[in-house]
Design an enzyme around this catalytic site. Structure first.
Site, PDB file in Angstrom:
ATOM      1  N   TYR A  47       0.867  -1.195   0.000  1.00 17.06           N
ATOM      2  CA  TYR A  47       0.000   0.000   0.000  1.00 17.06           C
ATOM      3  C   TYR A  47       0.897   1.236   0.000  1.00 17.06           C
ATOM      4  CZ  TYR A  47      -4.011   2.708   1.943  1.00 17.06           C
ATOM      5  OH  TYR A  47      -5.037   3.575   2.189  1.00 17.06           O
ATOM      6  N   LYS A 557     -12.360  14.831  17.408  1.00 19.36           N
ATOM      7  CA  LYS A 557     -11.673  14.382  16.191  1.00 19.36           C
ATOM      8  C   LYS A 557     -11.741  15.553  15.214  1.00 19.36           C
ATOM      9  CE  LYS A 557     -10.433  10.968  14.890  1.00 19.36           C
ATOM     10  NZ  LYS A 557      -9.081  10.351  14.965  1.00 19.36           N
TER      11      LYS A 557
HETATM   12  C1  3CP Z   1      -2.982 -17.431  -9.057  1.00 19.49           C
HETATM   13  N1  3CP Z   1      -3.622 -17.784 -10.158  1.00 19.49           N
HETATM   14  C2  3CP Z   1      -3.531 -19.099 -10.284  1.00 19.49           C
HETATM   15  C3  3CP Z   1      -2.774 -19.561  -9.186  1.00 19.49           C
HETATM   16  N2  3CP Z   1      -2.442 -18.505  -8.459  1.00 19.49           N
HETATM   17  N3  3CP Z   1      -4.028 -19.933 -11.195  1.00 19.49           N
HETATM   18  C4  3CP Z   1      -3.765 -21.245 -11.043  1.00 19.49           C
HETATM   19  N4  3CP Z   1      -3.026 -21.750 -10.018  1.00 19.49           N
HETATM   20  C5  3CP Z   1      -2.510 -20.952  -9.083  1.00 19.49           C
HETATM   21  N5  3CP Z   1      -1.788 -21.455  -8.115  1.00 19.49           N
HETATM   22  C6  3CP Z   1      -4.289 -16.872 -11.116  1.00 19.49           C
HETATM   23  C7  3CP Z   1      -5.521 -16.208 -10.537  1.00 19.49           C
HETATM   24  O1  3CP Z   1      -6.678 -16.985 -10.713  1.00 19.49           O
HETATM   25  C8  3CP Z   1      -5.576 -14.919 -11.323  1.00 19.49           C
HETATM   26  O2  3CP Z   1      -6.167 -15.099 -12.566  1.00 19.49           O
HETATM   27  C9  3CP Z   1      -4.122 -14.589 -11.554  1.00 19.49           C
HETATM   28  O3  3CP Z   1      -3.396 -15.809 -11.396  1.00 19.49           O
HETATM   29  C10 3CP Z   1      -3.586 -13.562 -10.549  1.00 19.49           C
HETATM   30  O4  3CP Z   1      -3.618 -14.126  -9.249  1.00 19.49           O
HETATM   31  P1  3CP Z   1      -4.495 -13.598  -8.049  1.00 19.49           P
HETATM   32  O5  3CP Z   1      -4.419 -14.641  -7.020  1.00 19.49           O
HETATM   33  O6  3CP Z   1      -5.833 -13.153  -8.472  1.00 19.49           O
HETATM   34  O7  3CP Z   1      -3.587 -12.381  -7.561  1.00 19.49           O
HETATM   35  P2  3CP Z   1      -3.793 -10.842  -7.712  1.00 19.49           P
HETATM   36  O8  3CP Z   1      -3.991 -10.442  -9.111  1.00 19.49           O
HETATM   37  O9  3CP Z   1      -2.674 -10.229  -6.996  1.00 19.49           O
HETATM   38  O10 3CP Z   1      -5.148 -10.555  -6.949  1.00 19.49           O
HETATM   39  C11 3CP Z   1      -5.250 -10.825  -5.579  1.00 19.49           C
HETATM   40  C12 3CP Z   1      -6.632 -10.466  -5.077  1.00 19.49           C
HETATM   41  C13 3CP Z   1      -6.944  -9.015  -5.451  1.00 19.49           C
HETATM   42  C14 3CP Z   1      -7.662 -11.356  -5.776  1.00 19.49           C
HETATM   43  C15 3CP Z   1      -6.702 -10.705  -3.605  1.00 19.49           C
HETATM   44  O11 3CP Z   1      -8.260  -8.625  -5.127  1.00 19.49           O
HETATM   45  C16 3CP Z   1      -6.008  -8.040  -4.799  1.00 19.49           C
HETATM   46  O12 3CP Z   1      -4.911  -7.815  -5.292  1.00 19.49           O
HETATM   47  N6  3CP Z   1      -6.387  -7.422  -3.738  1.00 19.49           N
HETATM   48  C17 3CP Z   1      -5.567  -6.421  -3.091  1.00 19.49           C
HETATM   49  C18 3CP Z   1      -6.369  -5.487  -2.332  1.00 19.49           C
HETATM   50  C19 3CP Z   1      -5.506  -4.432  -1.680  1.00 19.49           C
HETATM   51  O13 3CP Z   1      -4.388  -4.197  -2.093  1.00 19.49           O
HETATM   52  N7  3CP Z   1      -5.994  -3.786  -0.740  1.00 19.49           N
HETATM   53  C20 3CP Z   1      -5.227  -2.741  -0.076  1.00 19.49           C
HETATM   54  C21 3CP Z   1      -5.809  -2.375   1.109  1.00 19.49           C
HETATM   55  P3  3CP Z   1      -7.633 -14.561 -12.881  1.00 19.49           P
HETATM   56  O14 3CP Z   1      -7.647 -13.131 -12.477  1.00 19.49           O
HETATM   57  O15 3CP Z   1      -7.814 -14.752 -14.328  1.00 19.49           O
HETATM   58  O16 3CP Z   1      -8.542 -15.367 -12.017  1.00 19.49           O
HETATM   59  S1  3CP Z   1      -4.773  -1.318   1.977  1.00 19.49           S
HETATM   60  C22 3CP Z   1      -5.833  -0.539   3.050  1.00 19.49           C
HETATM   61  C23 3CP Z   1      -5.266  -0.307   4.376  1.00 19.49           C
HETATM   62  C24 3CP Z   1      -5.415   0.909   5.046  1.00 19.49           C
HETATM   63  C25 3CP Z   1      -6.659   1.711   4.927  1.00 19.49           C
HETATM   64  O17 3CP Z   1      -7.701   1.251   4.536  1.00 19.49           O
HETATM   65  O18 3CP Z   1      -6.633   2.876   5.268  1.00 19.49           O
END
Ligand code: 3CP
Length: 681
Positions: A47, A557
Site C-alpha cells: 500500500y 476528532k
Molecule cells: C494465481 N492464479 C492461479 C494460481 N495462483 N491460477 C492457477 N493456479 C494458481 N496457483 C491466477 C488467478 O486466478 C488470477 O487469474 C491470476 O493468477 C492472478 O492471481 P491472483 O491470485 O488473483 O492475484 P492478484 O492479481 O494479486 O489478486 C489478488 C486479489 C486481489 C484477488 C486478492 O483482489 C487483490 O490484489 N487485492 C488487493 C487489495 C488491496 O491491495 N488492498 C489494499 C488495502 P484470474 O484473475 O484470471 O482469475 S490497503 C488498506 C489499508 C489501510 C486503509 O484502509 O486505510
C-alpha cells in the site's frame, strides 16, 4: 491470546467434514488453487501513496523495481471524502495519508510510464469510488490501454465504512446503490478487474478479534450478494471478481485458522445461493499485517512482529500481501523502512521454501480443530447479526460499533494491566531511545500545485460539456436510473473534477453524519481489581469530592480523520475513571468545538489525530480558542505524532502528547493533574 488446549489429538478432529478436501477443491479450506504458491506465489502488493501524483509514481516505480509485484494506491483523506484539493474543508489533510487526486490528469501522472495492461492495480477507495474508478478507466484509455485489459481491484466496500473506517460520503442507501452500480459496470466492461474487496482488516484495526472480524466481513458480503442478486446478475458470472481483505495480527494460530475458515464459510454461502462453478465459490484474499500491533516504543521490534504476521497470512493461503513498515506507528514509512517491509516478503518467497507446499498446516490436529472452532464461532456471530435484523439494521442500531468498541476496549485493558504482554511496552521495557527518521510531507507546496492544476484544467475544458455530463449524473441519482459509473466516466472524460462529480450527487443525496458514541463500561470491566487503575479512579474521586463536581473533558476528532478507535477507548476509560466525557462528532471544525464549549463547559480538550495533519489543525483550534476566551483551557493530543513535531505542538499550547501504547491510567492522571491545577488557581 486465545485459549488453546495444552495439546490436541486425533479426537479433536474425528468428525470434521472438511478434512478430506484437497487444496483447490471446495470448500477450499486448504487454499483456492491446487498448486498454490508453487505455480504463483502470492502477490507482493505494498500500500503506497503520498503527497503528489509524481512522488507516488516514483514510489510505485521504486516498488516494482525492488521486487513489488502489484500496485496498491493509498489516497489522501480529501480524495476519500470527495473534496478537490482546493476545497477549504480539506486544506489540512491534502496529501497527508496518500496521494491527492482531483482529476484524470492527476491519475495519468500517477501511472505515467507504468504499463497498466501488465501491472495489476489495487485502489483503496470507497466513498469517492465513482470518480476514482472513472479517472482510472479514462487515464488508461487515454494512454492506449483498453478497459478490457485492466487488471486490479477496487475496494468499493462501503458498508464497513459506516461500521468503522468512516470514509463515507452519502447515506447508506445511496452508497449501496453506488457500489452495486460499480460492480455491475465492471463485470460488463472490465472483466479482469475485481469489483469489490470486502474487508475485515479495518474491523481488526478498530479492535475486533479474529472471529468477529470474519463474521462482520461475511455479513457484509452477504448483504452485497443480496443487492447484486436483486439486479438479476448471475452469481457464476461475477462472484470470482469479489475479493476479500483481512488483517493478520499476532494471534498466530488463530489467524491461520481464520483464513482457512473464511474460505470454507464463503464457499458454503455462495453454493447455498445456487452458484455451481468452483470459480465462483473459491475465495481469494489480500492480507495486511496488523497496524494495531505495531508499537511506537522500540519500533524495530515491529519488523519481527510483521514477519510473524506475514507468515501467518502465507500459511493461511493469502493471494496478495502487504507487510507494514516498522516505523508506521510513528509516521509515514521512509524509503528505507518500506524496502525492509517488502524484503520481508521477498525473503519468505525466495529463501524459506515456504512456497513449495500447499497448506502446510493441513491435517494438524490443532490447526484443523482451530479452523472448525473458528467456523463455529463465526456462525454464532452471524446468527447474532441476523437476530438484529441483518447487517444494515445492526449498523443503524449501533450494534456493530458497540461490539467492536467493546472488543477494542477489552484489548486495551488487557494491555494496560499486563495480561496481554507486549515487549517494550508492558514487558522488558527499555530506556534506550532508538532514533528513526520520519518522512515529511510538504503539504503547502502540494496544495499550491494542485490549485494551479485545477485552474488550468478549468480554463482548458469545454464547460458546457462538463455541465451537461454533471447534469446527467445528478439526474441519474435523482431518478434512480442509469449506471452512475458509466455517467461518471463521461463526466471525467469531459474533465469534470472529483469534487464536482461528488457535488453533482450531493444535490440529491446529503452528506452522511454519524453519531459518535462510546460505552463507559467497555474499558474497565476487566481492570476493576488492578491497583494502578483503582488508584487513578481514587484520584478522580478525590477531585470530585473536593470540587463538588466531576472533572470534565471534550474528546474531539478534527479534520477529515475518521480513525476513532483510540478516541472512543480513551473516552470510555476516562468516563469509567470518573470524568464527565463528551465525544465530538467526527470531522469536527474549530467552530463546532467552540459551539460545544459554549453549550457545556469543559475542564480540558483531548484531541485525537492520526492523519498527520496535527500541526495545522491544532494551530487552527488553538487560535479559535484564544480568540473566544478559552486560552487557559488545557489541550491534550493523542495519536501518531513524530517526535520532532512534539516540541512544536507544545509551543502551540498542547500540554501533553500521548503516543500509541500509553496506558490509560497515565492518561487519566496526567489530564487530572493539569485540570486540578486550573481548579486551584
Ligand atoms: C494465481 N492464479 C492461479 C494460481 N495462483 N491460477 C492457477 N493456479 C494458481 N496457483 C491466477 C488467478 O486466478 C488470477 O487469474 C491470476 O493468477 C492472478 O492471481 P491472483 O491470485 O488473483 O492475484 P492478484 O492479481 O494479486 O489478486 C489478488 C486479489 C486481489 C484477488 C486478492 O483482489 C487483490 O490484489 N487485492 C488487493 C487489495 C488491496 O491491495 N488492498 C489494499 C488495502 P484470474 O484473475 O484470471 O482469475 S490497503 C488498506 C489499508 C489501510 C486503509 O484502509 O486505510
Amino acid at each position: 491470546m486465545q485459549n488453546h488446549k495444552p495439546y490436541y489429538t486425533r479426537d479433536d478432529i474425528s468428525d470434521l467434514p472438511h478434512l478430506s478436501s484437497l487444496p483447490g477443491e471446495a470448500p477450499f479450506v486448504r487454499g483456492p488453487f491446487e498448486s498454490m504458491y508453487r505455480q504463483k506465489p502470492w502477490t507482493i502488493r505494498q500500500y503506497t501513496g503520498f503527497a503528489s501524483a509524481e512522488e507516488s509514481n516514483a514510489a510505485f516505480k521504486r516498488c516494482l523495481a525492488e521486487g513489488g509485484q502489484g500496485l496498491s494506491v493509498a489516497f489522501d483523506l480529501a480524495t476519500h471524502l470527495g473534496f478537490d484539493s482546493d476545497h477549504p474543508a480539506a486544506q489540512a489533510d491534502v496529501g497527508r495519508t496518500g496521494v491527492a487526486i482531483d482529476s484524470v490528469e492527476d491519475m495519468k501522472r500517477l501511472f505515467a510510464g507504468i504499463d497498466l495492461s501488465q501491472v495489476s492495480v489495487s485502489m483503496t477507495m470507497n466513498g469517492a469510488v465513482l470518480p476514482i474508478m472513472a479517472t482510472f478507466i479514462v487515464a488508461a484509455e487515454e494512454s492506449g490501454v483498453p478497459r478490457q485489459q485492466l487488471r486490479g481491484t477496487i475496494q468499493n466496500d462501503i458498508l464497513k465504512e459506516f461500521m468503522v473506517r468512516n470514509t463515507y460520503i452519502f447515506e447508506p442507501e445511496p452508497s449501496i446503490r453506488i457500489s452495486t452500480d460499480v460492480v455491475e459496470y465492471l463485470s460488463q466492461e472490465l472483466p479482469n478487474f475485481n469489483s469489490m474487496s470486502i474487508s475485515g482488516y479495518h474491523f481488526q484495526e478498530a479492535g475486533a478479534e479474529p472471529a468477529l472480524e470474519l463474521a462482520l466481513t461475511l455479513a457484509n458480503a452477504r448483504a452485497y450478494l443480496d443487492q447484486i442478486a436483486d439486479r438479476g446478475i448471475d452469481l457464476d458470472a461475477f462472484c470470482h471478481r469479489l475479493s476479500f481483505f483481512f488483517g493478520v495480527g499476532m494471534n498466530f494460530f488463530d489467524e491461520i485458522a481464520k483464513l482457512r475458515a473464511a474460505r470454507l464459510l464463503w464457499s458454503e454461502e455462495v453454493e447455498r445461493r445456487g452458484a455451481t462453478s468452483d470459480r465462483a465459490k473459491r475465495m481469494k484474499m489480500h492480507c495486511q499485517t496488523s497496524g494495531w500491533s505495531l508499537t511506537a516504543q522500540e519500533p524495530q521490534n515491529n519488523l519481527i512482529r510483521t514477519t510473524i504476521e506475514a507468515m501467518a497470512a502465507v500459511f493461511g493461503g493469502t493471494q496478495s500481501l502487504h507487510t507494514n513498515a516498522y516505523d508506521e506507528a510513528l509516521s509515514l514509512p521512509t524509503d528505507h523502512s518500506a524496502r525492509l517491509a517488502r524484503n520481508t516478503q521477498l525473503i519468505l518467497q525466495h529463501e524459506t521454501g515456504i512456497c513449495d507446499v500447499a497448506d502446510p498446516w493441513g491435517g494438524s490436529y490443532m490447526m484443523e480443530a482451530l479452523t472448525q472452532a473458528m467456523v463455529n464461532k463465526v456462525r454464532g456471530y452471524v446468527d447474532d447479526i441476523d437476530a438484529q435484523g441483518g447487517v444494515i439494521a445492526a449498523i443503524e442500531s449501533g450494534w456493530v460499533r458497540d461490539r467492536i468498541h467493546e472488543s477494542a476496549a477489552q484489548t486495551q485493558a488487557a494491555t494496560d494491566s499486563g495480561r496481554r504482554p507486549i515487549i517494550g511496552v508492558n514487558r522488558f521495557v527499555s530506556d534506550e531511545e532508538l532514533q528513526s527518521s520520519t518522512r515529511q510531507i510538504d503539504a503547502e507546496s502540494l496544495i499550491g500545485e494542485q490549485r494551479h492544476r485545477l485552474q488550468q484544467l478549468r480554463e482548458r475544458r469545454d464547460d458546457e460539456a462538463v455541465d451537461h455530463a454533471l447534469a446527467a449524473l445528478s439526474a441519474s441519482a435523482r431518478q434512480q436510473q442509469g449506471n452512475l459509473l458509466a455517467l461518471t466516466v463521461d463526466a471525467i472524460r469531459a474533465r469534470a473534477t472529483l469534487g464536482e462529480c461528488t457535488r453533482a450527487l450531493l444535490l440529491s443525496w446529503p452528506r452522511y453524519r454519524a453519531l459518535s458514541r462510546f460505552s463507559p463500561n467497555a474499558y474497565a470491566e476487566s481492570r476493576r481489581h488492578d491497583a494502578s487503575w483503582r488508584r487513578a479512579q481514587r484520584r478522580v474521586e478525590t477531585f470530585s469530592l473536593n470540587n463538588l463536581r466531576n472533572p470534565s473533558i471534550l474528546i474531539v476528532k478534527l479534520g477529515l480523520d475518521g480513525h476513532d478507535r483510540g478516541a472512543r477507548v480513551v473516552a470510555a476509560a476516562l468516563a469509567n475513571a470518573g470524568f464527565r466525557v463528551e465525544l465530538s462528532p467526527l470531522f469536527s471544525t474549530p467552530q463546532q468545538v467552540l459551539q460545544q464549549l459554549h453549550k457545556t463547559g469543559f475542564d480540558a480538550i483531548g484531541i485525537s489525530l492520526l492523519s498527520g495533519a496535527h500541526l495545522a489543525l491544532v494551530q487552527e483550534l488553538k487560535t479559535a480558542l484564544d480568540r473566544e476566551g478559552y486560552a487557559d483551557l488545557p489541550l491534550f493530543l493523542g495519536g501518531v505524532i513524530p517526535k520532532e513535531d512534539q516540541t512544536r505542538l507544545e509551543a502551540i499550547g498542547i500540554q501533553h502528547v500521548f503516543g500509541p501504547g500509553t496506558p490509560m491510567e497515565r492518561i487519566v492522571e496526567s489530564i487530572l493533574a493539569r485540570v486540578a491545577l486550573n481548579a486551584t488557581e
